[in-house]
Design a protein around this motif. Structure first.
Motif, short mmCIF file in Angstrom:
data_model
loop_
_atom_site.label_atom_id
_atom_site.label_comp_id
_atom_site.label_asym_id
_atom_site.label_seq_id
_atom_site.Cartn_x
_atom_site.Cartn_y
_atom_site.Cartn_z
N ASN A 1 -7.24 -7.49 -10.73
CA ASN A 1 -8.11 -6.99 -9.68
C ASN A 1 -7.37 -6.81 -8.36
O ASN A 1 -7.67 -5.89 -7.59
CB ASN A 1 -9.32 -7.90 -9.49
CG ASN A 1 -10.30 -7.81 -10.63
OD1 ASN A 1 -10.32 -6.83 -11.38
ND2 ASN A 1 -11.10 -8.84 -10.80
N CYS A 2 -6.39 -7.66 -8.09
CA CYS A 2 -5.61 -7.56 -6.86
C CYS A 2 -4.67 -6.37 -6.87
O CYS A 2 -4.44 -5.75 -5.82
CB CYS A 2 -4.79 -8.84 -6.63
SG CYS A 2 -5.76 -10.26 -6.13
N ASN B 1 0.84 -1.19 0.00
CA ASN B 1 0.00 0.00 0.00
C ASN B 1 0.88 1.25 0.00
O ASN B 1 2.11 1.17 0.00
CB ASN B 1 -1.00 0.00 1.17
CG ASN B 1 -0.32 0.10 2.52
OD1 ASN B 1 0.84 0.47 2.65
ND2 ASN B 1 -1.06 -0.24 3.56
N THR C 1 0.28 -5.69 1.89
CA THR C 1 -1.13 -5.86 2.24
C THR C 1 -1.74 -7.14 1.71
O THR C 1 -2.76 -7.60 2.22
CB THR C 1 -1.97 -4.69 1.71
OG1 THR C 1 -1.83 -4.63 0.29
CG2 THR C 1 -1.53 -3.38 2.33
N ASP C 2 -1.15 -7.71 0.68
CA ASP C 2 -1.75 -8.87 0.04
C ASP C 2 -0.69 -9.58 -0.78
O ASP C 2 0.38 -9.04 -1.05
CB ASP C 2 -2.90 -8.45 -0.85
CG ASP C 2 -3.91 -9.57 -1.13
OD1 ASP C 2 -3.72 -10.69 -0.62
OD2 ASP C 2 -4.88 -9.31 -1.85
N ASN D 1 -4.77 -3.60 -9.06
CA ASN D 1 -5.26 -2.39 -9.71
C ASN D 1 -6.23 -1.63 -8.81
O ASN D 1 -7.39 -1.45 -9.12
CB ASN D 1 -5.93 -2.74 -11.04
CG ASN D 1 -6.18 -1.51 -11.89
OD1 ASN D 1 -5.53 -0.50 -11.74
ND2 ASN D 1 -7.14 -1.62 -12.79
N THR D 2 -5.74 -1.21 -7.65
CA THR D 2 -6.55 -0.39 -6.76
C THR D 2 -5.79 0.90 -6.44
O THR D 2 -4.56 0.95 -6.56
CB THR D 2 -6.90 -1.13 -5.45
OG1 THR D 2 -5.70 -1.35 -4.72
CG2 THR D 2 -7.59 -2.45 -5.72
N THR D 3 -6.50 1.92 -6.02
CA THR D 3 -5.88 3.22 -5.78
C THR D 3 -4.93 3.23 -4.59
O THR D 3 -4.06 4.08 -4.51
CB THR D 3 -6.95 4.30 -5.56
OG1 THR D 3 -7.79 3.90 -4.47
CG2 THR D 3 -7.78 4.52 -6.81
N ASN D 4 -5.07 2.29 -3.68
CA ASN D 4 -4.22 2.26 -2.49
C ASN D 4 -2.89 1.54 -2.72
O ASN D 4 -2.05 1.50 -1.83
CB ASN D 4 -4.98 1.63 -1.32
CG ASN D 4 -4.28 1.87 -0.01
OD1 ASN D 4 -3.73 2.94 0.24
ND2 ASN D 4 -4.29 0.87 0.85
N ILE D 5 -2.68 0.97 -3.89
CA ILE D 5 -1.46 0.21 -4.17
C ILE D 5 -0.36 1.17 -4.63
O ILE D 5 -0.57 1.97 -5.54
CB ILE D 5 -1.70 -0.86 -5.26
CG1 ILE D 5 -2.81 -1.81 -4.83
CG2 ILE D 5 -0.43 -1.61 -5.59
CD1 ILE D 5 -2.57 -2.55 -3.56
#
Length: 100
Positions: free
Chosen positions: A85-86, A9, A15-16, A88-92
């Motif tokens: 999907n894992c 993050n 985070t994952d 491609n989020t704004t918090n990454i």
């Protein structure tokens, strides 16, 4: 065992975790006939055993876009979609891809 994708993050905390399976990796670099000039970021993970790549910023965006394009014609489309999907989020802020 596939290539591990550690996802971080914006605080730099892992985070994952996701994975590029061995079968998907084999398909990408042996059967898909990808153009190395067109998919430059993907080819950074070609060496299955020695891969140790960190992607952030524009490189991460490029990696995601290349995966999306490849996923449209891949028999591994669902797996690619899951990876996208894992990561491609704004918090990454970055991902690290490592081999065995």
């Amino acid at each position: 065992m596939g290539l591990d994708i550690s996802i971080y993050n914006k605080d730099g905390t892992s985070t994952d975790v996701s994975e590029i399976s061995e079968n998907l990796h084999y398909w990408l670099f042996n059967l898909a006939h990808l153009d190395k000039g067109r998919f430059r970021t993907i080819f950074r993970v070609q060496d299955y055993y020695l891969t140790d790549v960190e992607l952030s910023g524009t490189e991460l965006v490029s990696f995601i876009n290349e995966l999306k394009e490849i996923g449209k014609k891949s028999p591994y489309g669902k797996e690619i979609e899951h990876i996208v999907n894992c990561i491609n989020t704004t918090n990454i802020s970055k991902i690290r891809i490592t081999g065995d």
